[in-house]
Design an enzyme around this catalytic site. Sequence first.
Site, PDB file in Angstrom:
ATOM      1  N   ASP A   1      -0.966  49.584  95.333  1.00  0.00           N
ATOM      2  CA  ASP A   1       0.000  49.473  96.432  1.00  0.00           C
ATOM      3  C   ASP A   1      -0.497  48.357  97.353  1.00  0.00           C
ATOM      4  OD1 ASP A   1       2.204  51.848  97.576  1.00  0.00           O
ATOM      5  OD2 ASP A   1       1.702  50.136  98.856  1.00  0.00           O
TER       6      ASP A   1
ATOM      7  N   LEU B   1       0.393  48.399 100.529  1.00  0.00           N
ATOM      8  CA  LEU B   1       0.460  49.082 101.829  1.00  0.00           C
ATOM      9  C   LEU B   1       1.464  48.423 102.778  1.00  0.00           C
ATOM     10  CD1 LEU B   1      -3.360  49.876 102.380  1.00  0.00           C
ATOM     11  CD2 LEU B   1      -1.604  51.350 101.364  1.00  0.00           C
TER      12      LEU B   1
ATOM     13  N   SER C   1       3.289  51.815 103.540  1.00  0.00           N
ATOM     14  CA  SER C   1       2.569  53.102 103.443  1.00  0.00           C
ATOM     15  C   SER C   1       1.161  52.918 103.990  1.00  0.00           C
ATOM     16  CB  SER C   1       2.531  53.589 101.986  1.00  0.00           C
ATOM     17  OG  SER C   1       1.935  52.607 101.168  1.00  0.00           O
TER      18      SER C   1
ATOM     19  N   LYS D   1      12.987  48.961  99.935  1.00  0.00           N
ATOM     20  CA  LYS D   1      14.076  49.904  99.645  1.00  0.00           C
ATOM     21  C   LYS D   1      15.138  50.061 100.734  1.00  0.00           C
ATOM     22  CE  LYS D   1      11.832  53.938 101.578  1.00  0.00           C
ATOM     23  NZ  LYS D   1      11.643  55.365 101.569  1.00  0.00           N
TER      24      LYS D   1
ATOM     25  N   ASN E   1      10.379  40.261  96.086  1.00  0.00           N
ATOM     26  CA  ASN E   1       9.455  41.401  95.972  1.00  0.00           C
ATOM     27  C   ASN E   1       9.794  42.277  94.759  1.00  0.00           C
ATOM     28  OD1 ASN E   1       7.223  42.870  97.578  1.00  0.00           O
ATOM     29  ND2 ASN E   1       8.628  44.489  96.988  1.00  0.00           N
TER      30      ASN E   1
ATOM     31  N   SER F   1      18.208  53.812  90.959  1.00  0.00           N
ATOM     32  CA  SER F   1      18.922  54.489  92.041  1.00  0.00           C
ATOM     33  C   SER F   1      20.378  54.683  91.673  1.00  0.00           C
ATOM     34  CB  SER F   1      18.811  53.605  93.288  1.00  0.00           C
ATOM     35  OG  SER F   1      19.747  54.013  94.241  1.00  0.00           O
TER      36      SER F   1
ATOM     37  N   TYR G   1      19.667  44.928  97.815  1.00  0.00           N
ATOM     38  CA  TYR G   1      18.767  45.976  97.296  1.00  0.00           C
ATOM     39  C   TYR G   1      19.344  46.589  96.017  1.00  0.00           C
ATOM     40  CZ  TYR G   1      16.829  50.639  96.670  1.00  0.00           C
ATOM     41  OH  TYR G   1      16.282  51.769  96.105  1.00  0.00           O
TER      42      TYR G   1
ATOM     43  N   LYS H   1      18.110  46.566  91.793  1.00  0.00           N
ATOM     44  CA  LYS H   1      17.965  47.693  90.849  1.00  0.00           C
ATOM     45  C   LYS H   1      18.771  47.414  89.581  1.00  0.00           C
ATOM     46  CE  LYS H   1      15.180  50.206  93.237  1.00  0.00           C
ATOM     47  NZ  LYS H   1      13.757  50.248  92.857  1.00  0.00           N
TER      48      LYS H   1
ATOM     49  N   ASN I   1      19.520  61.372  96.342  1.00  0.00           N
ATOM     50  CA  ASN I   1      18.943  61.234  97.694  1.00  0.00           C
ATOM     51  C   ASN I   1      17.721  62.129  97.880  1.00  0.00           C
ATOM     52  OD1 ASN I   1      21.639  60.058  97.918  1.00  0.00           O
ATOM     53  ND2 ASN I   1      21.194  59.939 100.094  1.00  0.00           N
TER      54      ASN I   1
ATOM     55  N   ASN J   1      17.338  56.596 107.013  1.00  0.00           N
ATOM     56  CA  ASN J   1      17.884  57.712 106.232  1.00  0.00           C
ATOM     57  C   ASN J   1      18.244  58.892 107.121  1.00  0.00           C
ATOM     58  OD1 ASN J   1      15.611  56.480 104.065  1.00  0.00           O
ATOM     59  ND2 ASN J   1      17.673  56.835 103.318  1.00  0.00           N
TER      60      ASN J   1
ATOM     61  N   PHE K   1      27.660  58.401 110.722  1.00  0.00           N
ATOM     62  CA  PHE K   1      28.414  57.187 110.380  1.00  0.00           C
ATOM     63  C   PHE K   1      29.706  57.557 109.651  1.00  0.00           C
ATOM     64  CE2 PHE K   1      23.888  55.394 110.054  1.00  0.00           C
ATOM     65  CZ  PHE K   1      23.902  54.939 111.366  1.00  0.00           C
TER      66      PHE K   1
HETATM   67  P1  NAD Z   1       8.255  53.758  99.802  1.00  0.00           P
HETATM   68  O1  NAD Z   1       8.518  52.514 100.590  1.00  0.00           O
HETATM   69  O2  NAD Z   1       7.774  54.949 100.518  1.00  0.00           O
HETATM   70  O3  NAD Z   1       7.240  53.435  98.603  1.00  0.00           O
HETATM   71  C1  NAD Z   1       7.198  52.189  97.962  1.00  0.00           C
HETATM   72  C2  NAD Z   1       5.756  51.716  97.954  1.00  0.00           C
HETATM   73  O4  NAD Z   1       5.681  50.456  97.276  1.00  0.00           O
HETATM   74  C3  NAD Z   1       5.202  51.495  99.369  1.00  0.00           C
HETATM   75  O5  NAD Z   1       3.997  52.243  99.486  1.00  0.00           O
HETATM   76  C4  NAD Z   1       4.954  49.996  99.460  1.00  0.00           C
HETATM   77  O6  NAD Z   1       3.835  49.693 100.249  1.00  0.00           O
HETATM   78  C5  NAD Z   1       4.768  49.622  97.996  1.00  0.00           C
HETATM   79  N1  NAD Z   1       5.133  48.219  97.675  1.00  0.00           N
HETATM   80  C6  NAD Z   1       6.278  47.567  97.980  1.00  0.00           C
HETATM   81  N2  NAD Z   1       6.211  46.307  97.515  1.00  0.00           N
HETATM   82  C7  NAD Z   1       5.007  46.150  96.898  1.00  0.00           C
HETATM   83  C8  NAD Z   1       4.357  45.068  96.241  1.00  0.00           C
HETATM   84  N3  NAD Z   1       4.921  43.853  96.162  1.00  0.00           N
HETATM   85  N4  NAD Z   1       3.125  45.283  95.726  1.00  0.00           N
HETATM   86  C9  NAD Z   1       2.535  46.497  95.818  1.00  0.00           C
HETATM   87  N5  NAD Z   1       3.090  47.545  96.430  1.00  0.00           N
HETATM   88  C10 NAD Z   1       4.320  47.377  96.980  1.00  0.00           C
HETATM   89  O7  NAD Z   1       9.612  54.078  99.005  1.00  0.00           O
HETATM   90  P2  NAD Z   1      10.033  55.398  98.181  1.00  0.00           P
HETATM   91  O8  NAD Z   1      11.114  56.062  98.925  1.00  0.00           O
HETATM   92  O9  NAD Z   1       8.825  56.138  97.760  1.00  0.00           O
HETATM   93  O10 NAD Z   1      10.707  54.701  96.929  1.00  0.00           O
HETATM   94  C11 NAD Z   1      10.002  54.495  95.716  1.00  0.00           C
HETATM   95  C12 NAD Z   1      10.941  53.836  94.732  1.00  0.00           C
HETATM   96  O11 NAD Z   1      12.093  54.650  94.545  1.00  0.00           O
HETATM   97  C13 NAD Z   1      11.447  52.458  95.150  1.00  0.00           C
HETATM   98  O12 NAD Z   1      11.533  51.640  94.006  1.00  0.00           O
HETATM   99  C14 NAD Z   1      12.829  52.756  95.683  1.00  0.00           C
HETATM  100  O13 NAD Z   1      13.688  51.638  95.579  1.00  0.00           O
HETATM  101  C15 NAD Z   1      13.264  53.882  94.748  1.00  0.00           C
HETATM  102  N6  NAD Z   1      14.317  54.743  95.304  1.00  0.00           N
HETATM  103  C16 NAD Z   1      14.095  55.375  96.503  1.00  0.00           C
HETATM  104  C17 NAD Z   1      15.089  56.183  97.041  1.00  0.00           C
HETATM  105  C18 NAD Z   1      14.899  56.862  98.381  1.00  0.00           C
HETATM  106  O14 NAD Z   1      15.891  57.301  98.981  1.00  0.00           O
HETATM  107  N7  NAD Z   1      13.686  57.017  98.894  1.00  0.00           N
HETATM  108  C19 NAD Z   1      16.300  56.368  96.349  1.00  0.00           C
HETATM  109  C20 NAD Z   1      16.483  55.707  95.123  1.00  0.00           C
HETATM  110  C21 NAD Z   1      15.470  54.907  94.606  1.00  0.00           C
HETATM  111  N1  UDP Z   2      23.855  58.812 107.780  1.00  0.00           N
HETATM  112  C1  UDP Z   2      24.324  59.080 109.066  1.00  0.00           C
HETATM  113  N2  UDP Z   2      23.503  58.787 110.115  1.00  0.00           N
HETATM  114  C2  UDP Z   2      22.254  58.259 109.967  1.00  0.00           C
HETATM  115  C3  UDP Z   2      21.790  58.005 108.654  1.00  0.00           C
HETATM  116  C4  UDP Z   2      22.631  58.289 107.589  1.00  0.00           C
HETATM  117  O1  UDP Z   2      25.454  59.549 109.249  1.00  0.00           O
HETATM  118  O2  UDP Z   2      21.575  57.997 110.967  1.00  0.00           O
HETATM  119  C5  UDP Z   2      24.725  59.132 106.632  1.00  0.00           C
HETATM  120  C6  UDP Z   2      25.041  57.926 105.763  1.00  0.00           C
HETATM  121  O3  UDP Z   2      26.158  57.248 106.267  1.00  0.00           O
HETATM  122  C7  UDP Z   2      25.271  58.574 104.398  1.00  0.00           C
HETATM  123  C8  UDP Z   2      24.330  59.788 104.409  1.00  0.00           C
HETATM  124  O4  UDP Z   2      24.024  60.025 105.790  1.00  0.00           O
HETATM  125  O5  UDP Z   2      26.598  59.055 104.329  1.00  0.00           O
HETATM  126  C9  UDP Z   2      23.022  59.541 103.644  1.00  0.00           C
HETATM  127  O6  UDP Z   2      22.469  58.322 104.118  1.00  0.00           O
HETATM  128  P1  UDP Z   2      21.001  57.829 103.729  1.00  0.00           P
HETATM  129  O7  UDP Z   2      20.770  56.518 104.446  1.00  0.00           O
HETATM  130  O8  UDP Z   2      20.023  58.923 103.970  1.00  0.00           O
HETATM  131  O9  UDP Z   2      21.059  57.613 102.158  1.00  0.00           O
HETATM  132  P2  UDP Z   2      22.009  56.651 101.248  1.00  0.00           P
HETATM  133  O10 UDP Z   2      22.930  57.577 100.530  1.00  0.00           O
HETATM  134  O11 UDP Z   2      22.700  55.687 102.147  1.00  0.00           O
HETATM  135  O12 UDP Z   2      21.016  56.020 100.329  1.00  0.00           O
END
Ligand code: NAD
Ligand code: UDP
Length: 342
Positions: A31, A33, A36, A85, A100, A125, A150, A154, A179, A199, A218
């Site tokens: 990572d 960081l 994180s 993300k 990235n 995603s 973003y 993906k 989610n 979120n 929203f």
């Molecule tokens: P997060 O930001 O908490 O974790 C991602 C980690 O990747 C971080 O610790 C960051 O420091 C590290 N990172 C980013 N770019 C880097 C690089 N160039 N080199 C090394 N490390 C790097 O995010 P998360 O919520 O844990 O998401 C993890 C994965 O899941 C991501 O690919 C994200 O797109 C995907 N995802 C997340 C969600 C969500 O709602 N959290 C939903 C769908 C998909």
């Molecule tokens: N949302 C909201 N207020 C906020 C953040 C999110 O009403 O401050 C709503 C957003 O419009 C969506 C749902 O909550 O309908 C989930 O949003 P989130 O950003 O958590 O995830 P997404 O589905 O956009 O990845």
Amino acid sequence: MKILVTGGTGYIGSHTVVELQQNGYEVIIIDNLSNSYLSVVDNIEKITGIKPVFEQIDLRDETKTNEFFKKNQNIAGIIHFAALKSVGESVEKPLDYYQNNILSLINILKGQIEFKINNFVFSSSCTVYGQPDELPVTESAPIKKALSPYGHTKQISEEIIKNTSSNANINGILLRYFNPIGAHESVHIGELPIGTPNNLVPFITQTAIGKREMLKIFGSDYNTPDGTAIRDYIHVTDLAKAHVVAIGRLINKKNREKTEVFNLGTGNGFSVLDVIKSFEKISGLNLNYKFVDRRSGDIERVWADTTFANKELGWIAEKNLDKMMLSAWKWEQALEQVKRNK
Ligand code: NAD
Ligand code: UDP
């Protein structure tokens, strides 16, 4: 058996590291960081009793990534979480997101090929579906034009992985998350949004604890029963467990195709107001909120058809919405406690 987890100090990555270790895997985290904290490594150890190996590397750096692979042989599989993300930020800084998310993926896949690592699990995603024509959405639904850079990263990443695995000895599983919410039951790890959360759930818990004044909902004019948008919320530990199944499936060569795709959700759709009601029920608090305009780029409704993942992976999300909200609330309270003790 050694598994490389990129983005392993992040939200979903850290929960997955815990589940991997608890299933007997040895874990190495990479990572940079950027989103994180190093302390997550110690917090993982508090849960499992095992400190994962940690390497601070920026995966955009091809030379450093390659040096890592030279030093660390016998990796059985890679779970690639590392990415930026935030949908909104990606609209403001598209090049950062393409650089990235795409460069990191390419450097990892180059390492896989050169060092003959056959198994690859990728964090995709449900954004790849856009607003699906049919719900619940299945894995075979068409990929629509992405609504943000973003989401586009993906879609491109999924294509890169499919192209690469068809020509190399790599088997891939693309996991399309819905989610993820909540935190580990130990409250040692959870979601740690830097700055104002984008979120819904961290915004709710931060409002309830007093860090934010009011939640803005929203949109109240969506074509849904209560007018607010609908999503499929899944507990992060349920999500993490699916990764253990996925990497095991590849290692044991149980995959049916070179690249497989699975939806990871619960199969249930909840509106923003449903989520708030659940939070108010489990916490006994009244949340301060108001309705504002729709957020640009948001879709109206999406939830998963999880039949394929349930059947093929033998995996099912277990936690219901109230349990997820309780877990998120306990985590926020634990963070507040740590702050007070400082
Ligand atoms: P997060 O930001 O908490 O974790 C991602 C980690 O990747 C971080 O610790 C960051 O420091 C590290 N990172 C980013 N770019 C880097 C690089 N160039 N080199 C090394 N490390 C790097 O995010 P998360 O919520 O844990 O998401 C993890 C994965 O899941 C991501 O690919 C994200 O797109 C995907 N995802 C997340 C969600 C969500 O709602 N959290 C939903 C769908 C998909
Ligand atoms: N949302 C909201 N207020 C906020 C953040 C999110 O009403 O401050 C709503 C957003 O419009 C969506 C749902 O909550 O309908 C989930 O949003 P989130 O950003 O958590 O995830 P997404 O589905 O956009 O990845």
